[in-house]
Scaffold this motif. Structure first.
Motif, short mmCIF file in Angstrom:
data_model
loop_
_atom_site.label_atom_id
_atom_site.label_comp_id
_atom_site.label_asym_id
_atom_site.label_seq_id
_atom_site.Cartn_x
_atom_site.Cartn_y
_atom_site.Cartn_z
N ASP A 139 -1.26 13.61 -1.03
CA ASP A 139 -0.93 13.66 -0.32
C ASP A 139 -0.43 12.80 1.02
O ASP A 139 0.23 12.27 2.08
N ARG A 140 -1.46 12.10 0.81
CA ARG A 140 -2.10 10.35 1.16
C ARG A 140 -1.55 9.89 1.50
O ARG A 140 -0.91 9.43 2.62
N GLU A 141 -0.82 9.40 0.98
CA GLU A 141 0.64 7.88 0.41
C GLU A 141 1.40 8.42 1.17
O GLU A 141 2.03 7.76 2.14
N GLN A 142 2.18 9.45 0.90
CA GLN A 142 3.09 10.43 2.12
C GLN A 142 3.05 10.33 2.98
O GLN A 142 3.83 10.18 3.78
N ILE A 178 1.30 8.74 4.78
CA ILE A 178 1.37 7.56 5.62
C ILE A 178 2.57 6.91 5.43
O ILE A 178 2.94 6.55 7.00
N LYS A 179 3.47 6.90 4.80
CA LYS A 179 4.57 6.90 4.23
C LYS A 179 5.36 7.37 5.86
O LYS A 179 6.43 7.10 6.42
N HIS A 216 -0.09 0.18 7.21
CA HIS A 216 -0.96 0.76 6.18
C HIS A 216 -2.38 1.32 6.32
O HIS A 216 -2.89 2.39 6.71
N LYS A 217 -3.28 -0.18 6.39
CA LYS A 217 -4.30 0.25 6.81
C LYS A 217 -4.68 0.72 8.35
O LYS A 217 -5.88 1.82 8.07
N GLY A 248 5.57 16.32 9.28
CA GLY A 248 4.10 16.02 10.38
C GLY A 248 3.17 15.57 9.72
O GLY A 248 2.31 16.67 8.57
N GLY A 249 2.51 15.21 10.83
CA GLY A 249 1.17 15.57 10.73
C GLY A 249 -0.08 14.59 11.66
O GLY A 249 0.25 14.00 12.69
N VAL A 250 -1.48 14.83 11.45
CA VAL A 250 -1.89 14.47 13.29
C VAL A 250 -3.23 14.59 12.65
O VAL A 250 -3.85 14.49 11.24
#
Length: 169
Positions: free
Chosen positions: A14-17, A19-20, A50-51, A73-75
Motif C-alpha cells: 500500500d506504500r505507493e498508494q 504516497i499518492k 515522493h522522496k 488518510g494516513g499518518v
C-alpha cells in the motif's frame, strides 16, 4: 466515538498508494488556497515530493487511517521516549469535515501515552491545518520558518509554522 477510526500499520503493498493519497491531500489544500497558479511545489506539480514522503515513512512509523473498510488518510510519526514528531497527517479531501483527522490524532496520542511533547510543522498557507492543530488538537505555534529564520533544512526557502503540544499527565 473513536471506534469507527482505526490506525493500521502501513503495508509494503500500500506504500505507493499512500504516497499518492498524501500528495493528493496536500495538492488539494494548495489549490484551495492559491488556485491552479500555485508555485509552492517540491516536484513536478506536487506540494510534497515522493522522496519527502518516502523518507518520512522510512524514518518513522506509518499508519493508514481507516474508516470501516475504507482508506481515508494516513499518518507518519516518530517517537523517542517522551518526545514525538508528527511527520505527516492527511485525510482524503473526499472525507474532510467528518472529524476523521481529530479522531485519528486522538488514536495516536492514545497509542503513545509516554509522549509528553509532540511537534509538527505545516506550510504557512495551510489554514485548514493550522486551524486543526491549534483549535482542535491543542498545539501551539512556537516558530515561523521563513527567509529570515531558516528551518532545520536551511537549503529550503519554504515558509512553515512549527507547532508543539505539551501533555501533562
Amino acid at each position: 466515538m473513536n471506534d469507527d477510526i482505526v490506525l493500521l500499520p502501513l503495508t509494503d503493498d500500500d506504500r505507493e498508494q499512500f504516497i499518492k493519497d498524501n500528495q493528493e491531500a496536500f495538492r488539494y489544500g494548495a489549490t484551495e488556497e492559491f488556485g491552479l497558479r500555485d508555485d509552492h511545489f517540491e516536484e513536478d506539480g506536487e506540494i510534497i515530493s515522493h522522496k519527502t514522503i518516502s523518507d518520512s515513512i522510512d524514518a518513522g512509523k506509518a499508519y493508514r487511517i481507516m474508516l470501516g473498510n475504507e482508506k481515508v488518510g494516513g499518518v507518519v510519526i516518530q517517537t523517542d521516549g517522551e518526545h514525538g514528531d508528527l511527520d505527516l497527517l492527511f485525510v482524503s479531501p473526499k472525507a474532510h469535515s467528518l472529524g476523521i483527522g481529530y479522531r485519528a490524532w486522538c488514536a495516536v496520542e492514545k497509542m503513545h501515552p509516554e509522549v509528553k511533547l509532540w511537534e509538527t510543522v505545516t506550510p504557512y498557507f495551510e489554514k485548514r491545518n493550522i486551524h486543526f492543530y491549534v483549535n482542535r488538537c491543542g498545539f501551539r505555534i512556537v516558530e515561523f520558518f521563513n527567509s529570515h529564520h531558516k528551518g532545520p533544512h536551511d537549503d529550503e526557502d519554504f515558509e512553515m509554522f512549527r507547532f508543539e503540544k505539551r501533555i501533562e499527565r
